[in-house]
Design a protein around this motif. Structure first.
Motif, mmCIF file in Angstrom:
data_model
loop_
_atom_site.group_PDB
_atom_site.id
_atom_site.type_symbol
_atom_site.label_atom_id
_atom_site.label_comp_id
_atom_site.label_asym_id
_atom_site.label_seq_id
_atom_site.Cartn_x
_atom_site.Cartn_y
_atom_site.Cartn_z
ATOM 1 N N PRO A 1 80.781 -4.052 -41.503
ATOM 2 C CA PRO A 1 82.238 -3.961 -41.369
ATOM 3 C C PRO A 1 82.849 -2.995 -42.396
ATOM 4 C CG PRO A 1 81.656 -6.000 -42.462
ATOM 5 C CD PRO A 1 80.373 -5.381 -42.022
ATOM 6 N N THR A 2 84.053 -2.497 -42.092
ATOM 7 C CA THR A 2 84.806 -1.628 -42.995
ATOM 8 C C THR A 2 86.219 -2.191 -43.158
ATOM 9 O OG1 THR A 2 85.582 -0.199 -41.194
ATOM 10 C CG2 THR A 2 83.500 0.407 -42.265
ATOM 11 N N ALA A 3 86.892 -1.790 -44.231
ATOM 12 C CA ALA A 3 88.263 -2.248 -44.489
ATOM 13 C C ALA A 3 89.001 -1.184 -45.282
ATOM 14 C CB ALA A 3 88.273 -3.571 -45.239
ATOM 15 N N ASP A 4 90.347 -1.151 -45.115
ATOM 16 C CA ASP A 4 91.192 -0.185 -45.804
ATOM 17 C C ASP A 4 92.512 -0.876 -46.150
ATOM 18 O OD1 ASP A 4 92.534 1.990 -46.784
ATOM 19 O OD2 ASP A 4 92.458 3.180 -44.942
ATOM 20 N N THR A 5 92.850 -0.917 -47.437
ATOM 21 C CA THR A 5 94.055 -1.616 -47.855
ATOM 22 C C THR A 5 94.830 -0.803 -48.867
ATOM 23 O OG1 THR A 5 94.942 -3.644 -48.851
ATOM 24 C CG2 THR A 5 92.800 -2.885 -49.624
ATOM 25 N N ARG A 6 96.180 -0.950 -48.837
ATOM 26 C CA ARG A 6 97.041 -0.274 -49.805
ATOM 27 C C ARG A 6 97.347 -1.173 -51.001
ATOM 28 N NH1 ARG A 6 97.623 5.240 -48.380
ATOM 29 N NH2 ARG A 6 97.358 5.329 -46.116
ATOM 30 N N LEU B 1 92.353 1.155 -51.425
ATOM 31 C CA LEU B 1 90.988 0.695 -51.652
ATOM 32 C C LEU B 1 90.260 0.620 -50.311
ATOM 33 C CD1 LEU B 1 88.864 -0.313 -53.661
ATOM 34 C CD2 LEU B 1 89.753 -2.632 -53.340
ATOM 35 N N LEU B 2 89.219 1.419 -50.197
ATOM 36 C CA LEU B 2 88.417 1.467 -48.972
ATOM 37 C C LEU B 2 87.103 0.733 -49.234
ATOM 38 C CD1 LEU B 2 90.067 4.324 -49.368
ATOM 39 C CD2 LEU B 2 88.792 5.007 -47.342
ATOM 40 N N ARG B 3 86.673 -0.085 -48.231
ATOM 41 C CA ARG B 3 85.425 -0.833 -48.401
ATOM 42 C C ARG B 3 84.537 -0.700 -47.161
ATOM 43 N NH1 ARG B 3 86.890 -6.910 -49.487
ATOM 44 N NH2 ARG B 3 88.576 -6.372 -48.008
ATOM 45 N N VAL B 4 83.213 -0.822 -47.390
ATOM 46 C CA VAL B 4 82.230 -0.820 -46.331
ATOM 47 C C VAL B 4 81.030 -1.618 -46.821
ATOM 48 C CG1 VAL B 4 81.190 1.342 -47.130
ATOM 49 C CG2 VAL B 4 80.827 0.625 -44.756
ATOM 50 N N THR B 5 80.373 -2.330 -45.895
ATOM 51 C CA THR B 5 79.202 -3.130 -46.235
ATOM 52 C C THR B 5 77.977 -2.607 -45.498
ATOM 53 O OG1 THR B 5 80.504 -5.136 -46.670
ATOM 54 C CG2 THR B 5 78.183 -5.437 -46.131
ATOM 55 N N TYR B 6 76.848 -2.561 -46.224
ATOM 56 C CA TYR B 6 75.561 -2.181 -45.651
ATOM 57 C C TYR B 6 74.570 -3.313 -45.897
ATOM 58 C CZ TYR B 6 77.111 2.679 -45.095
ATOM 59 O OH TYR B 6 77.782 3.820 -44.711
ATOM 60 N N THR B 7 73.655 -3.496 -44.939
ATOM 61 C CA THR B 7 72.667 -4.565 -45.077
ATOM 62 C C THR B 7 71.263 -4.040 -44.818
ATOM 63 O OG1 THR B 7 72.869 -5.194 -42.738
ATOM 64 C CG2 THR B 7 74.317 -6.316 -44.334
ATOM 65 N N LYS B 8 70.306 -4.736 -45.427
ATOM 66 C CA LYS B 8 68.881 -4.509 -45.162
ATOM 67 C C LYS B 8 68.183 -5.859 -45.324
ATOM 68 C CE LYS B 8 64.733 -1.950 -46.533
ATOM 69 N NZ LYS B 8 63.899 -3.170 -46.514
ATOM 70 N N GLY B 9 67.799 -6.433 -44.190
ATOM 71 C CA GLY B 9 67.225 -7.776 -44.246
ATOM 72 C C GLY B 9 68.276 -8.777 -44.709
ATOM 73 N N ASP B 10 67.935 -9.568 -45.734
ATOM 74 C CA ASP B 10 68.877 -10.551 -46.248
ATOM 75 C C ASP B 10 69.649 -10.030 -47.461
ATOM 76 O OD1 ASP B 10 66.792 -10.458 -48.005
ATOM 77 O OD2 ASP B 10 66.613 -12.635 -48.284
ATOM 78 N N THR B 11 69.583 -8.712 -47.689
ATOM 79 C CA THR B 11 70.310 -8.090 -48.796
ATOM 80 C C THR B 11 71.549 -7.386 -48.238
ATOM 81 O OG1 THR B 11 68.286 -7.738 -50.074
ATOM 82 C CG2 THR B 11 70.196 -6.391 -50.666
ATOM 83 N N ALA B 12 72.678 -7.561 -48.916
ATOM 84 C CA ALA B 12 73.926 -6.937 -48.486
ATOM 85 C C ALA B 12 74.615 -6.306 -49.692
ATOM 86 C CB ALA B 12 74.842 -7.957 -47.825
ATOM 87 N N VAL B 13 75.261 -5.173 -49.437
ATOM 88 C CA VAL B 13 75.976 -4.448 -50.487
ATOM 89 C C VAL B 13 77.343 -4.034 -49.954
ATOM 90 C CG1 VAL B 13 75.981 -2.491 -52.077
ATOM 91 C CG2 VAL B 13 73.806 -3.523 -51.382
ATOM 92 N N THR B 14 78.398 -4.324 -50.694
ATOM 93 C CA THR B 14 79.733 -3.827 -50.371
ATOM 94 C C THR B 14 80.109 -2.740 -51.371
ATOM 95 O OG1 THR B 14 80.516 -5.883 -49.350
ATOM 96 C CG2 THR B 14 82.188 -4.398 -50.237
ATOM 97 N N VAL B 15 80.537 -1.600 -50.837
ATOM 98 C CA VAL B 15 81.003 -0.476 -51.661
ATOM 99 C C VAL B 15 82.519 -0.420 -51.547
ATOM 100 C CG1 VAL B 15 80.837 1.982 -52.115
ATOM 101 C CG2 VAL B 15 78.876 0.770 -51.157
ATOM 102 N N GLY B 16 83.213 -0.398 -52.696
ATOM 103 C CA GLY B 16 84.668 -0.266 -52.719
ATOM 104 C C GLY B 16 85.050 1.033 -53.430
ATOM 105 N N VAL B 17 85.847 1.872 -52.783
ATOM 106 C CA VAL B 17 86.305 3.137 -53.362
ATOM 107 C C VAL B 17 87.803 3.047 -53.591
ATOM 108 C CG1 VAL B 17 86.469 5.641 -53.062
ATOM 109 C CG2 VAL B 17 84.468 4.397 -52.170
#
Length: 305
Positions: A162-167, A189-205
């Motif tokens: 998923p992705t998100a964008d907020t002011r 603030l822009l966000r996106v999540t990436y997954t690999k198996g049971d590992t997940a990472v959210t990046v916030g810019v």
């Protein structure tokens, strides 16, 4: 027993006077032309004159022929010398002191083209285009900054979630990060999540108006300054109560954060190398994408200038 004509053999002794040399050993006298019509055996002077003239003529022809051959030989030697002097493949065997001086070498009198002095403009710095809101005019969204449906880093493939964008930057952060973002006037603030198996990472810019504000936000952040994880769209909730790993950095007018953990709620430990690697990969990818944004705008500006 002897053969031949009889009679006494004459003996010739070169050391005895009046002795007669045998006929076969006597020197032959040259035959002179005689006038057969004269009974008094006087020479034919006309014939002698013609013979002398013939010999003189032969000497003249030999002299002329020899001179011509000498001329051809000299011309050949000069031609060889010229070829040797002009040959580009021949190296001089003489010492450098025997080579012609600069004054001896003829200079070219041809007119050489002249060019007006020019200076190339300095290359545009891509970072300048992402360091201020005044230059950073390219469209911006989570899908533009993080395109595609998956990400490959080395041999590892991460699936995009998923992705998100907020002011309102603070609403997408937790811990001490909301205050850091608000204090430094985060605008988005822009966000996106990436997954690999049971590992997940959210990046916030986080986006700021200036590079100084983004650098100050990075400096103010601490271990409790964490971007809020983004779940949904098939990604289970993670890092809501469990221990997770976070990172903070900035480039230009952007500060970027990561939070990485397990989707099953398990805590991250020092042995969770997959989680650490995933967080580092996504932080590196965020940096590359922000820099590419600056490179694209610098290239476009250079083409129109």
């Amino acid at each position: 027993m002897s053969f031949g004509q009889g009679g006494p053999q004459s003996q010739w002794d070169p050391w005895t006077p009046q002795s007669q040399q045998p006929q076969s050993q006597q020197p032959q006298q040259p035959q002179q032309p005689w006038n057969s019509g004269n009974s008094d055996n006087t020479p034919d002077w006309a014939a002698l004159a013609e013979a002398s003239e013939a010999r003189a003529k032969r000497r003249r022809l030999l002299f002329i022929g020899g001179g011509a051959l000498a001329t051809v030989a000299i011309a050949s030697a000069v031609a060889v010398a010229v070829v040797s002097a002009n040959g580009s493949d021949q190296a001089s065997d003489g010492p450098s002191s025997q080579l012609p001086t600069t004054a001896d070498i003829p200079s070219s009198t041809a007119t050489e083209p002249s060019f007006a002095p020019t200076s190339a403009p300095p290359p545009l710095d891509p970072k300048d285009f992402v360091s201020s809101v005044k230059k950073d005019k390219a469209p911006l969204s989570p899908d533009l900054l993080f395109p595609g449906t998956q990400l490959t880093m080395g041999e590892t493939v991460y699936k995009k979630g998923p992705t998100a964008d907020t002011r309102t930057c603070g609403s997408a952060a937790q811990g001490t990060l909301p205050k850091v973002l608000d204090t430094n006037k985060c605008t988005r603030l822009l966000r996106v999540t990436y997954t690999k198996g049971d590992t997940a990472v959210t990046v916030g810019v986080a986006v700021f108006d200036t590079e100084a504000q983004a650098a100050k936000a990075k400096k103010d952040a601490d271990k409790k300054s964490i971007v809020r994880s983004l779940s949904g769209g098939g990604v289970k909730s993670f890092c809501t109560g469990a221990v997770c790993r976070s990172t903070t950095n900035s480039y230009g007018r952007y500060a970027y954060f990561t939070v990485a953990g397990f989707t099953g709620g398990k805590d991250v430990t020092e042995k969770s190398t997959g989680v650490f690697r995933a967080g580092d990969d996504l932080a590196e990818f965020a940096f590359r994408q922000i820099r590419r944004r600056g490179e694209a705008q610098a290239s476009a500006a250079a083409e129109t200038s």
